[in-house]
Write a protein that holds these residues in place. Sequence first.
Motif, PDB file in Angstrom:
ATOM      1  N   LEU A  16       0.825  -1.211   0.000  1.00  0.00           N
ATOM      2  CA  LEU A  16       0.000   0.000   0.000  1.00  0.00           C
ATOM      3  C   LEU A  16       0.858   1.258   0.000  1.00  0.00           C
ATOM      4  CD1 LEU A  16      -2.859  -1.077   2.414  1.00  0.00           C
ATOM      5  CD2 LEU A  16      -3.110  -0.471  -0.007  1.00  0.00           C
ATOM      6  N   ILE A  17       1.918   1.269   0.787  1.00  0.00           N
ATOM      7  CA  ILE A  17       2.818   2.427   0.814  1.00  0.00           C
ATOM      8  C   ILE A  17       3.384   2.647  -0.585  1.00  0.00           C
ATOM      9  CG2 ILE A  17       5.043   3.262   1.674  1.00  0.00           C
ATOM     10  CD1 ILE A  17       4.314   1.791   4.357  1.00  0.00           C
ATOM     11  N   GLN A  18       3.840   1.583  -1.214  1.00  0.00           N
ATOM     12  CA  GLN A  18       4.387   1.682  -2.567  1.00  0.00           C
ATOM     13  C   GLN A  18       3.326   2.169  -3.554  1.00  0.00           C
ATOM     14  OE1 GLN A  18       7.485   1.379  -3.616  1.00  0.00           O
ATOM     15  NE2 GLN A  18       6.950   1.670  -5.754  1.00  0.00           N
ATOM     16  N   LEU A  19       2.100   1.657  -3.437  1.00  0.00           N
ATOM     17  CA  LEU A  19       1.031   2.027  -4.364  1.00  0.00           C
ATOM     18  C   LEU A  19       0.551   3.468  -4.168  1.00  0.00           C
ATOM     19  CD1 LEU A  19      -0.962  -1.316  -4.349  1.00  0.00           C
ATOM     20  CD2 LEU A  19       0.276  -0.313  -6.297  1.00  0.00           C
ATOM     21  N   ILE A  20       0.645   3.986  -2.958  1.00  0.00           N
ATOM     22  CA  ILE A  20       0.296   5.396  -2.719  1.00  0.00           C
ATOM     23  C   ILE A  20       1.302   6.282  -3.442  1.00  0.00           C
ATOM     24  CG2 ILE A  20       0.261   7.227  -0.957  1.00  0.00           C
ATOM     25  CD1 ILE A  20      -0.858   4.991   0.983  1.00  0.00           C
ATOM     26  N   ARG A  21       2.558   5.951  -3.288  1.00  0.00           N
ATOM     27  CA  ARG A  21       3.613   6.793  -3.855  1.00  0.00           C
ATOM     28  C   ARG A  21       3.823   6.562  -5.348  1.00  0.00           C
ATOM     29  NH1 ARG A  21       7.477   8.788   0.375  1.00  0.00           N
ATOM     30  NH2 ARG A  21       8.820   8.840  -1.417  1.00  0.00           N
ATOM     31  N   SER A  22       3.540   5.350  -5.815  1.00  0.00           N
ATOM     32  CA  SER A  22       3.725   5.002  -7.229  1.00  0.00           C
ATOM     33  C   SER A  22       2.599   4.043  -7.641  1.00  0.00           C
ATOM     34  CB  SER A  22       5.095   4.355  -7.418  1.00  0.00           C
ATOM     35  OG  SER A  22       5.314   4.071  -8.772  1.00  0.00           O
ATOM     36  N   PRO A  23       1.416   4.590  -7.930  1.00  0.00           N
ATOM     37  CA  PRO A  23       0.238   3.764  -8.205  1.00  0.00           C
ATOM     38  C   PRO A  23       0.388   2.872  -9.437  1.00  0.00           C
ATOM     39  CG  PRO A  23      -0.345   6.080  -7.971  1.00  0.00           C
ATOM     40  CD  PRO A  23       1.134   6.012  -8.021  1.00  0.00           C
ATOM     41  N   LYS A  24      -0.418   1.851  -9.473  1.00  0.00           N
ATOM     42  CA  LYS A  24      -0.482   0.928 -10.607  1.00  0.00           C
ATOM     43  C   LYS A  24      -1.926   0.967 -11.139  1.00  0.00           C
ATOM     44  CE  LYS A  24       3.488  -1.734  -9.789  1.00  0.00           C
ATOM     45  NZ  LYS A  24       4.417  -0.744 -10.232  1.00  0.00           N
ATOM     46  N   PRO A  25      -2.225   1.913 -12.038  1.00  0.00           N
ATOM     47  CA  PRO A  25      -3.602   2.040 -12.547  1.00  0.00           C
ATOM     48  C   PRO A  25      -4.126   0.752 -13.175  1.00  0.00           C
ATOM     49  CG  PRO A  25      -2.288   3.930 -13.221  1.00  0.00           C
ATOM     50  CD  PRO A  25      -1.349   2.932 -12.590  1.00  0.00           C
ATOM     51  N   GLU A  26      -3.231  -0.105 -13.657  1.00  0.00           N
ATOM     52  CA  GLU A  26      -3.676  -1.359 -14.247  1.00  0.00           C
ATOM     53  C   GLU A  26      -4.346  -2.286 -13.223  1.00  0.00           C
ATOM     54  OE1 GLU A  26       0.848  -1.797 -13.475  1.00  0.00           O
ATOM     55  OE2 GLU A  26      -0.504  -0.213 -14.154  1.00  0.00           O
ATOM     56  N   HIS A  27      -4.141  -2.016 -11.922  1.00  0.00           N
ATOM     57  CA  HIS A  27      -4.825  -2.782 -10.879  1.00  0.00           C
ATOM     58  C   HIS A  27      -6.314  -2.437 -10.822  1.00  0.00           C
ATOM     59  CE1 HIS A  27      -1.084  -3.784  -8.191  1.00  0.00           C
ATOM     60  NE2 HIS A  27      -0.881  -4.050  -9.473  1.00  0.00           N
ATOM     61  N   TRP A  28      -6.685  -1.273 -11.363  1.00  0.00           N
ATOM     62  CA  TRP A  28      -8.060  -0.768 -11.296  1.00  0.00           C
ATOM     63  C   TRP A  28      -8.508  -0.339 -12.698  1.00  0.00           C
ATOM     64  CZ3 TRP A  28     -10.390  -1.356  -6.650  1.00  0.00           C
ATOM     65  CH2 TRP A  28      -9.555  -1.586  -5.551  1.00  0.00           C
ATOM     66  N   SER A  67     -11.565   5.409 -15.083  1.00  0.00           N
ATOM     67  CA  SER A  67     -11.052   6.106 -16.266  1.00  0.00           C
ATOM     68  C   SER A  67      -9.916   7.073 -15.957  1.00  0.00           C
ATOM     69  CB  SER A  67     -12.187   6.850 -16.970  1.00  0.00           C
ATOM     70  OG  SER A  67     -12.761   7.798 -16.097  1.00  0.00           O
ATOM     71  N   THR A  68      -9.824   7.540 -14.718  1.00  0.00           N
ATOM     72  CA  THR A  68      -8.780   8.496 -14.352  1.00  0.00           C
ATOM     73  C   THR A  68      -7.725   7.792 -13.512  1.00  0.00           C
ATOM     74  OG1 THR A  68     -10.425  10.259 -14.316  1.00  0.00           O
ATOM     75  CG2 THR A  68      -8.327  10.720 -13.239  1.00  0.00           C
ATOM     76  N   PRO A  69      -6.517   7.592 -14.062  1.00  0.00           N
ATOM     77  CA  PRO A  69      -5.482   6.919 -13.269  1.00  0.00           C
ATOM     78  C   PRO A  69      -4.968   7.814 -12.140  1.00  0.00           C
ATOM     79  CG  PRO A  69      -4.589   7.619 -15.380  1.00  0.00           C
ATOM     80  CD  PRO A  69      -6.058   7.940 -15.400  1.00  0.00           C
ATOM     81  N   MET A  70      -4.663   7.204 -11.032  1.00  0.00           N
ATOM     82  CA  MET A  70      -4.090   7.944  -9.909  1.00  0.00           C
ATOM     83  C   MET A  70      -2.677   8.381 -10.282  1.00  0.00           C
ATOM     84  SD  MET A  70      -3.674   6.677  -5.993  1.00  0.00           S
ATOM     85  CE  MET A  70      -2.430   7.404  -4.926  1.00  0.00           C
ATOM     86  N   PRO A  71      -2.362   9.659 -10.064  1.00  0.00           N
ATOM     87  CA  PRO A  71      -0.997  10.104 -10.356  1.00  0.00           C
ATOM     88  C   PRO A  71      -0.037   9.638  -9.257  1.00  0.00           C
ATOM     89  CG  PRO A  71      -2.235  11.908  -9.406  1.00  0.00           C
ATOM     90  CD  PRO A  71      -3.203  10.756  -9.587  1.00  0.00           C
ATOM     91  N   PRO A  72       1.242   9.544  -9.561  1.00  0.00           N
ATOM     92  CA  PRO A  72       2.223   9.252  -8.506  1.00  0.00           C
ATOM     93  C   PRO A  72       2.148  10.319  -7.419  1.00  0.00           C
ATOM     94  CG  PRO A  72       3.225   9.074 -10.672  1.00  0.00           C
ATOM     95  CD  PRO A  72       1.859   9.682 -10.867  1.00  0.00           C
ATOM     96  N   MET A  73       2.294   9.899  -6.193  1.00  0.00           N
ATOM     97  CA  MET A  73       2.203  10.808  -5.047  1.00  0.00           C
ATOM     98  C   MET A  73       3.485  10.756  -4.211  1.00  0.00           C
ATOM     99  SD  MET A  73      -0.952  12.010  -5.413  1.00  0.00           S
ATOM    100  CE  MET A  73      -1.478  12.693  -3.864  1.00  0.00           C
ATOM    101  N   PRO A  74       4.658  11.052  -4.835  1.00  0.00           N
ATOM    102  CA  PRO A  74       5.918  10.943  -4.087  1.00  0.00           C
ATOM    103  C   PRO A  74       6.030  11.945  -2.944  1.00  0.00           C
ATOM    104  CG  PRO A  74       6.292  12.045  -6.175  1.00  0.00           C
ATOM    105  CD  PRO A  74       4.858  11.547  -6.181  1.00  0.00           C
TER     106      PRO A  74
END
Length: 80
Positions: free
Chosen positions: A38-50, A54-61
């Motif tokens: 989850l920590i990794q996905l917050i900072r570097s999302p994987k839109p292909e998981h969802w 239609s709107t991919p989550m942007p990276p949140m570094p």
Amino acid sequence: MQPILLKNTCLSCHNATKRQVGPAYVDVAKRKYSVAELIQLIRSPKPEHWPDYSTPMPPMPQVTKEDARKIALWIKSLAK
């Protein structure tokens, strides 16, 4: 938790129980990601998981690792 979610703009796209721009946190919890994932996905999302969003989550570094950890633990607590 609300202050951390607001500070990091999470609530612009996510809600605890309802689908919005992004998945509800309870739906994320159902995926059974580990805290580290989850920590990794917050900072570097994987839109292909969802793919049905239609709107991919942007990276949140900019989300600190400590804030990401608190968010991840909270999401995990929502799993039933």
